[in-house]
Design a protein around this motif. Structure first.
Motif, short mmCIF file in Angstrom:
data_model
loop_
_atom_site.label_atom_id
_atom_site.label_comp_id
_atom_site.label_asym_id
_atom_site.label_seq_id
_atom_site.Cartn_x
_atom_site.Cartn_y
_atom_site.Cartn_z
N THR A 187 28.20 23.97 45.76
CA THR A 187 28.12 22.65 46.10
C THR A 187 26.96 22.03 46.87
O THR A 187 25.96 20.74 46.26
N LEU A 188 26.44 22.09 47.47
CA LEU A 188 25.28 21.99 48.26
C LEU A 188 23.85 21.93 48.56
O LEU A 188 23.62 20.60 47.33
N GLY A 189 23.69 23.09 46.47
CA GLY A 189 22.96 23.37 45.80
C GLY A 189 22.50 22.58 45.20
O GLY A 189 21.26 21.70 44.80
N ILE A 190 23.95 21.95 44.54
CA ILE A 190 23.87 20.75 42.79
C ILE A 190 23.49 19.91 43.81
O ILE A 190 23.03 18.56 42.80
N PHE A 191 23.70 19.66 44.79
CA PHE A 191 24.19 17.92 45.41
C PHE A 191 22.68 17.89 46.10
O PHE A 191 21.53 16.51 46.23
N VAL A 192 21.74 18.46 46.05
CA VAL A 192 20.07 18.55 47.10
C VAL A 192 19.27 18.56 45.61
O VAL A 192 18.75 17.51 45.43
N SER A 193 19.86 19.45 44.31
CA SER A 193 19.30 19.10 43.57
C SER A 193 19.17 17.94 42.85
O SER A 193 18.23 17.46 41.88
N SER A 194 20.75 17.63 42.77
CA SER A 194 20.47 16.00 42.29
C SER A 194 19.77 14.91 42.76
O SER A 194 19.88 14.04 41.38
N PHE A 195 19.05 15.17 43.46
CA PHE A 195 17.74 13.85 44.29
C PHE A 195 16.33 14.62 43.93
O PHE A 195 15.16 14.05 43.61
N ARG A 196 16.67 15.82 43.24
CA ARG A 196 15.36 16.36 42.51
C ARG A 196 14.80 15.65 41.10
O ARG A 196 15.42 15.73 40.78
N ASN A 197 13.29 16.17 40.74
CA ASN A 197 13.26 14.98 39.27
C ASN A 197 13.16 16.07 38.46
O ASN A 197 13.36 17.77 39.29
N ARG A 198 13.14 16.75 38.06
CA ARG A 198 13.32 17.66 36.87
C ARG A 198 12.61 18.63 36.53
O ARG A 198 12.92 19.60 36.02
N SER A 229 14.18 11.51 44.93
CA SER A 229 14.67 10.32 44.13
C SER A 229 16.36 9.99 43.97
O SER A 229 17.18 10.80 43.61
N LEU A 230 16.41 8.84 42.90
CA LEU A 230 17.60 8.29 43.12
C LEU A 230 17.50 7.28 41.03
O LEU A 230 18.64 7.76 41.28
N ASP A 231 16.30 8.33 41.02
CA ASP A 231 16.35 8.17 39.72
C ASP A 231 17.24 8.64 38.57
O ASP A 231 17.57 8.38 37.49
N ASN A 232 18.15 10.45 38.85
CA ASN A 232 18.73 11.44 38.35
C ASN A 232 20.06 10.28 37.98
O ASN A 232 20.77 10.08 37.35
N TYR A 233 20.71 9.38 38.86
CA TYR A 233 21.85 8.32 39.25
C TYR A 233 21.43 7.62 38.45
O TYR A 233 22.34 7.45 37.82
N ARG A 234 20.49 7.15 38.67
CA ARG A 234 19.57 5.74 37.96
C ARG A 234 20.21 5.61 36.47
O ARG A 234 20.95 5.01 35.68
N GLN A 235 19.54 7.04 35.88
CA GLN A 235 19.68 6.87 34.54
C GLN A 235 21.39 7.91 34.46
O GLN A 235 21.85 7.16 32.61
N VAL A 236 22.06 8.09 35.08
CA VAL A 236 23.68 8.32 34.43
C VAL A 236 24.03 7.55 34.93
O VAL A 236 24.89 6.84 33.66
N LEU A 237 23.66 6.33 36.13
CA LEU A 237 25.09 5.20 35.65
C LEU A 237 25.16 4.41 34.73
O LEU A 237 25.62 3.30 34.18
N ALA A 286 23.64 15.26 25.07
CA ALA A 286 22.92 14.96 24.08
C ALA A 286 21.70 15.45 24.43
O ALA A 286 20.85 15.95 23.69
N ARG A 287 21.86 16.19 25.28
CA ARG A 287 19.67 17.02 25.68
C ARG A 287 20.21 18.61 26.26
O ARG A 287 19.02 18.53 26.96
N GLY A 288 21.60 19.03 25.95
CA GLY A 288 22.42 20.02 26.48
C GLY A 288 21.87 20.06 27.94
O GLY A 288 22.22 19.51 28.50
N GLN A 289 21.20 21.43 28.53
CA GLN A 289 21.20 21.37 29.64
C GLN A 289 20.36 20.83 30.09
O GLN A 289 18.95 21.35 30.87
N ASP A 290 19.70 19.82 30.95
CA ASP A 290 19.21 19.09 31.06
C ASP A 290 19.92 19.07 32.56
O ASP A 290 20.76 18.32 32.51
N TRP A 291 19.17 19.67 33.80
CA TRP A 291 19.54 20.32 34.69
C TRP A 291 19.79 18.77 35.40
O TRP A 291 20.80 18.07 36.78
N HIS A 292 18.81 17.69 35.24
CA HIS A 292 18.88 16.69 35.96
C HIS A 292 19.42 16.18 36.41
O HIS A 292 20.61 15.16 36.94
#
Lengths: 367, 386, 473
Positions: free
Chosen positions: A30-41, A126-134, A326-332
């Protein structure tokens, strides 16, 4: 005596150590994807999330142009006093002074990097990923006359509200109904008790998909389709078997003497149930509540069938499906999306956790 | 033990005719009013176009309050009845709603599914009556069941489901129990329990994303961004796409089973922990005084006293793994030798629209649960009711 | 105790009365808006009756049909539900909404899109429960065939004339929606599949030529290997649908190594997978795929690389690691953010293998089918027969109009315009075979066994025979 004490302390140390190890294994994914969610694509795509920890990394210090060096990539080459083949240089050749020569690109377009190993931490969050999702995704349309129109995406607030409207009653109603039934199975005598209990256990395994067609048909006849009521009832129906079964197992193991003394005091079944059994069953109720809430919150198919005909009731899962689709496995986006959809279950989890961490008959009732 | 009502019963208030009529009237009026209220709420929720917040609020009050009201009214009515009737009817007030809903949503559809499973891919012809349907060419009898047990992919699914049941439930139970016992004796019980339980709050899709990050494969020589491959390559091994690793089939299923153990151990832990705390301290002390070591205490005292919980947790996880679908569907879609019964059911019912075959699979799931049912029934019989 | 219960009861009674009271006005509050709309619509209708001028539209429509009537405003205020395999708010959903905007504005009919990712399940359940949507957008004609067989779809001949369809469509498109001799739907939009994508900047810098023939392609492969890279980016992982990208390659090779008759026979199930023709087609591509020097990551990584991620190494910052990727034009949506068509990437036609079979083109796409026969539904079906009904895709990218009346100026995106030209130059074109085959094969065993073949767990004979065995007969 002292030896025993020491042994006890050592035992405790061993227990703590083992548990710590298990916790780390359990939490790291869980920690892994939590950290990843703040990293850019690009970062997510090129390095592991553990790059945020201090690590040794090769960094370019200078660059050489193979063309100016007059090399023959098909044979043995000598660069900066080091000789090797193209393949060797491509994976990187280390020099005696701790540097590394790496050929990037193919033989036609390549360049050679002189690299040095340095300590690095990759803390570019950055919070960009969250911004894009929300915030939803914008779309561009290029009109035949050459103009470009942007259709903005819509935010997720409505989807959140709708999901809540579906999830809360769909969690509470089956628990209430199941608790009554579980109590009856555990502490009341009636004909057919065993048969009905078998029915409950058997129905645990029925895949809900088989019920979709007949229930949708009934709903159509009742004009219920596309309403909140329709989906609460559906989730109640599909979650009830497990709720009854789990709560039965818990309620049936409440100490008999507590109930007995209540009956001797003249309490009715209804009073015993509401005043005694329900409060005592809080851990079980809370665990099942999490279970059911999570299931309803993450449900996609049931909502599509009974609510899906009504686009204004868009749920969080539908938003997530759109992101994934929309974009398949878009990890970010996936990592951020996973955390956004996890947010509410986590709140429910942390607000209920004291009930099940506390344990069964904690406090005065124990014994 | 007799029914509690027999033991201590409040004397019905003595009074004249008027009082009795009043009671009867009340017995009619109260249910009537309650039903009317519920009906109003129903209409409101079905037809209202009020703002979402209002609907959500009404929904919660109506849904939860309404269900409570229903129980209260029925209980109230039954308690008004003379004794033998009261004792006979009251259990059904408690158990009735659950049974009714279960019948509507699951039991009746199951019967229907059984009926459909006797027909070919298009199901019973809708324009014929019952007798005609049975006589029509669409009726194939047990053919679908024979097909289920002879098709390669189905056999593969049965094998995999068996693996899921054996490994999934065993590891979930063992880890759940181990963590529960350890946490009870550790210095950070609360933290440990919260973190182990945390995966329960993660959806299957979320879990799949998390584990895709663990299993992610990059060709050898590239930087591995998956944790497992990163560890494997740093120790000199070759990277693999673990769940798709057909060379070790069927053991690649274990990489999927791990995900479910990770999700479910927390659930098992919570219930075990609760049960363990219910064991009277005196019993454990007595064991210790008799010179038993901690392992003996665990196996001779703790395990037998939480037997009931053990069975219920085990049953829940077995049934869960029997129905396992999402994890497999998202991770591999059943390919690479990872099909399970539920993915086959989905494929036959929806992708192929072979309703007869799909229905037969669903019925077989029901048959598969019979041994589990017997085991539970044994436990159930020991439960003595009032 | 009792007192408390009474209080609760009283409270609930009051609460629900208040709520009921609140509810009623809330409901009526909403109502005027709806009636107003209806009013406006009837007024509009009334106006059109007085002055027979119809809504001004930029698309053609058949004379005397439901669409013509709808443009007079006759069906204003009605709703048509459309179901499909994409979400209403994902790119395709937004493009559909954009595409039907002109129709909605001109007719006053509301198009309600309810599609989703669980399309296979939801469409089955809805139809079986008697709650079928009005129009369904099927991404695979093979899926539609299941509903044609159960008699849920209204034939096109009941609401569209043959002349109109001939005018709008090339015969091939009409054949693809014809089941057992009757035309059941209309084609809407499609993807070109016979395309090879390449990293244009690096490609031009390296001076690689665009291969026109199979020999040139093989020569290029070897050239790229000699230069130290791998030529192909290939990945066929796609969750439950893993393997579909390999079925595309099989279809391309069927078109390039054998006759169209054989291709059609194969689609119909008359030419077995185990036949020499099909095996030859499979082996033509697998000879390339199974050569570790030709594929980035080698054969073993093909089945495990997500199809959408597979082209990414073409755009590596350190120079392309592989140089070619064959895929339909939708793949540009998976290219890294910020890559620009014509600058960062380009495409060329996947060269023919045997000149005897010309320059075939493989396509896949969406067609529309009518489940409920109402005039407003007919009107929308008629609208789908004009290229403007795909304007969202033509202007937003991602698909081409299936209509022969589509003109280059309708495309806002250069890329799609270029592909449309390629399609026009093809000597023949065929629809994605796996999309036409029965679900058991086209969305099941074909994927599964071709994946096993690529993964190496089955040899070609085992795989092909297993697919043949799964064909429902």
């Amino acid at each position: 005596m002292r030896g025993q004490k020491q042994r006890k302390q050592f035992g405790k140390f061993l227990v703590n150590l083992t548990l710590l190890f298990i916790i780390i294994v359990w939490t790291v994914p869980t920690l892994g994807i939590f950290v990843s969610s703040f990293r850019n694509r690009t970062k997510i795509d090129t390095t592991g999330w553990w790059a945020v920890l201090p690590h040794r990394e090769w960094q370019a210090v200078s660059e050489l142009d193979p063309k100016s060096l007059d090399l023959d990539p098909d044979g043995i080459m000598e660069i900066e006093g080091i000789s090797g083949t193209f393949d060797e240089f491509r994976t990187g050749v280390e020099t005696p002074d701790g540097k590394r020569l790496t050929w990037l690109g193919n033989k036609r377009l390549g360049r050679i990097e002189v690299q040095e190993q340095v300590w690095a931490v990759d803390w570019d969050f950055s919070l960009d990923n969250y911004r894009q999702v929300l915030g939803g995704q914008d779309f561009e349309f290029k009109r035949p006359d050459g103009t470009v129109e942007v259709v903005p995406g819509d935010n997720m607030i409505n989807a959140f509200l709708n999901s809540l409207a579906v999830a809360i009653p769909s969690t509470v109603i089956p628990i209430l109904i199941a608790a009554f039934a579980a109590y009856a199975f555990a502490w009341m005598k009636f004909p057919g008790r065993r048969t009905l209990f078998i029915l409950v256990v058997a129905l645990l395994v029925v895949p809900l998909q088989i019920a979709l067609v007949p229930i949708l048909r009934d709903y159509k006849a009742l004009n219920l389709n596309g309403t909140f009521l329709a989906i609460w009832l559906a989730h109640t129906g599909f979650g009830l078997a497990l709720a009854t079964y789990l709560l039965y197992n818990y309620i049936s193991q409440l100490p008999r003497d507590i109930l007995e003394s209540a009956f001797i005091d003249g309490a009715s079944h209804f009073t015993v149930f509401t005043q005694l059994v329900m409060p005592l069953s809080l851990p079980a109720l809370a665990s099942f509540a999490i279970f059911q809430f999570l299931w309803v919150w993450n449900d996609y198919l049931v909502a599509l069938i009974f609510l899906g005909g009504n686009p204004e009731f868009e749920l969080v899962t539908q938003r997530m499906a759109a992101i994934v689709g929309a974009r398949g496995q878009d990890w970010h986006l996936l990592t951020a999306g996973a955390f956004v959809s996890m947010l509410l279950p986590l709140i429910v989890f942390f607000s209920l956790q004291r009930f099940f961490v506390r344990g069964l008959l904690a406090g005065s009732v124990k014994g | 033990m007799n029914l509690p009502g027999n033991e201590v019963r409040r004397q019905a208030p003595s009074g004249g005719m008027l009082n009795k009529i009043g009671h009867v009237l009340l017995a009619v009026v109260i249910p009537f009013v309650s039903f009317f209220i519920l009906y109003l709420g129903f209409l409101f929720l079905r037809d209202s176009k009020a703002s979402r917040e209002v609907i959500v609020l009404v929904a919660i009050i109506w849904g939860v309050g309404g269900v409570g009201l229903l129980y209260w009214v029925f209980n109230w009515l039954v308690e008004k009845l003379p004794d033998p009737w009261k004792g006979r009817l009251l259990p059904f007030v408690f158990v009735g709603p659950a049974v009714a809903i279960l019948s509507w949503y699951l039991a009746v559809p199951t019967l229907r599914t059984f009926y459909i499973s006797l027909f070919d891919r298009n199901g019973p012809p809708a324009d014929l009556n019952f007798i005609q349907q049975l006589l029509s060419g669409s009726f194939v009898g047990p053919a679908n069941y024979i097909a289920v047990f002879t098709e390669d992919l189905m056999l593969q699914a049965f094998r995999n489901n068996l693996m899921w049941i054996v490994f999934g439930s065993t590891f979930s139970v063992i880890f759940g129990l181990l963590i529960a016992v350890l946490a009870d004796r550790s210095s950070f019980e609360k933290l440990a329990k919260s973190l182990i339980f945390l995966p329960m709050a993660i959806s299957f899709v979320g879990a799949s994303i998390i584990w895709n990050f663990i299993y992610e494969y990059r060709p050898a020589g590239e930087t591995q961004i998956g944790l497992l491959n990163s560890i494997v390559t740093s120790m000199g091994g070759t990277p693999q796409a673990w769940p798709q690793w057909v060379a070790v089939a069927p053991w690649n299923n274990l990489f999927l089973i791990v995900i479910v153990v990770w999700l479910q151990a927390g659930f098992a832990m919570v219930l075990f922990s609760a049960a363990l705390k219910g064991i009277p301290e005196e019993m454990l002390e007595a064991g210790r005084i008799d010179g038993a070591n901690e392992f003996q205490i665990f196996f001779r005292i703790m395990l037998p006293s939480i037997q009931g919980t053990l069975i219920s947790v085990w049953t829940t996880i077995v049934i869960f793994t029997l129905k396992i679908f999402d994890v497999v569907w998202v991770m591999t879609g059943g390919q690479f030798g990872t099909h399970v019964i539920a993915t086959q059911f989905y494929r036959q019912t929806f992708t192929n629209r072979n309703s007869g075959f799909g229905s037969a699979i669903a019925i077989i799931l029901l048959v598969a649960v019979i041994p589990v049912m017997f085991y539970n029934l044994k436990q159930f019989r020991e439960q003595e009711a009032f | 105790m009792k007192k408390v219960l009474w209080q609760v009861l009283a409270l609930m009674l009051v609460a629900s009365m208040v709520l009921a009271a609140c509810g009623a006005p809330a409901a009526t509050e909403e109502a005027p808006a709806a009636t107003e709309e209806a009013h406006a619509a009837t007024e509009e209708a009334a106006m059109t009756e007085e002055a027979p001028a119809m809504a001004e539209v930029d698309f053609a429509y058949p004379a005397g049909g439901a669409l013509e009537e709808a443009l007079k405003g006759t069906y204003a205020g009605t709703t048509v539900t459309v179901d499909g395999a994409f979400e209403g708010n994902d790119p395709d959903g937004v493009k559909l909404a954009e595409s039907v905007k002109a129709f909605e504005e001109a007719t006053g009919i509301t198009v309600n899109y309810i599609g989703n990712k669980e399309f296979e399940a939801t469409i089955s359940v809805r139809v079986d429960a008697g709650d079928a949507p009005d129009i369904v957008d099927f991404p695979q004609p093979g899926k539609a065939a299941q509903f044609v067989a159960s008699g849920n779809i209204v034939p096109v001949s009941e609401y569209l004339s043959d002349e109109w369809l001939t005018q709008q469509y090339n015969q091939s498109w009409r054949d693809m929606v014809t089941f057992d001799g009757s035309e059941m739907g209309v084609f809407h939009r499609f993807n070109g599949k016979s395309l090879v994508w390449y990293p244009k900047k690096a490609w031009d810098a390296a001076g690689y030529p665009i291969p026109q023939t199979w020999e040139e392609l093989i020569a290029l492969n070897d050239q790229i290997v000699a230069d130290g890279d791998t030529p192909w980016c290939i990945g066929i992982e796609s969750g439950a649908a893993t393997g579909w990208a390999a079925t595309d390659w099989t279809e391309e090779m069927m078109l390039r190594t054998t006759s169209l008759e054989n291709y059609d026979a194969w689609v119909a199930g008359d030419l077995a997978f185990d036949s020499p023709e099909v095996k030859k087609a499979v082996e033509t591509w697998s000879a390339m795929w199974f050569n570790d020097a030709y594929v980035y990551g080698g054969r073993s990584s093909i089945v495990t690389t997500f199809f959408g991620d597979s082209p990414t190494p073409m755009f590596d910052a350190d120079g392309p690691k592989c140089w070619m990727h064959k895929q339909g034009n939708f793949i540009t949506g998976f290219f890294p953010e910020g890559t620009v068509a014509g600058e960062d990437y380009g495409f060329f036609y996947f060269p023919p293998v045997d000149p005897a079979y010309g320059k075939p083109f493989l396509v896949a796409g969406d067609s529309m089918y009518m489940f409920n026969d109402r005039p407003e539904v007919r009107a929308l079906m008629e609208y789908f027969t004009v290229p403007q009904s795909a304007s969202g895709w033509l202007q937003g990218g991602g698909a081409l109009a299936a209509h022969q009346t589509a003109t280059p100026d309708m495309y806002g995106v250069e890329l799609e315009k270029g592909i449309a030209e390629l399609v026009a130059n093809a000597t023949s074109f065929r629809f994605d075979a796996s999309d036409l085959m029965p679900g058991e094969v086209g969305a099941g065993s074909f994927w599964e066994h071709i994946s096993s073949y690529v993964a190496g767990s089955e040899d070609i004979d085992t795989a092909m025979q297993a697919i043949d065995a799964s064909w429902p007969r």
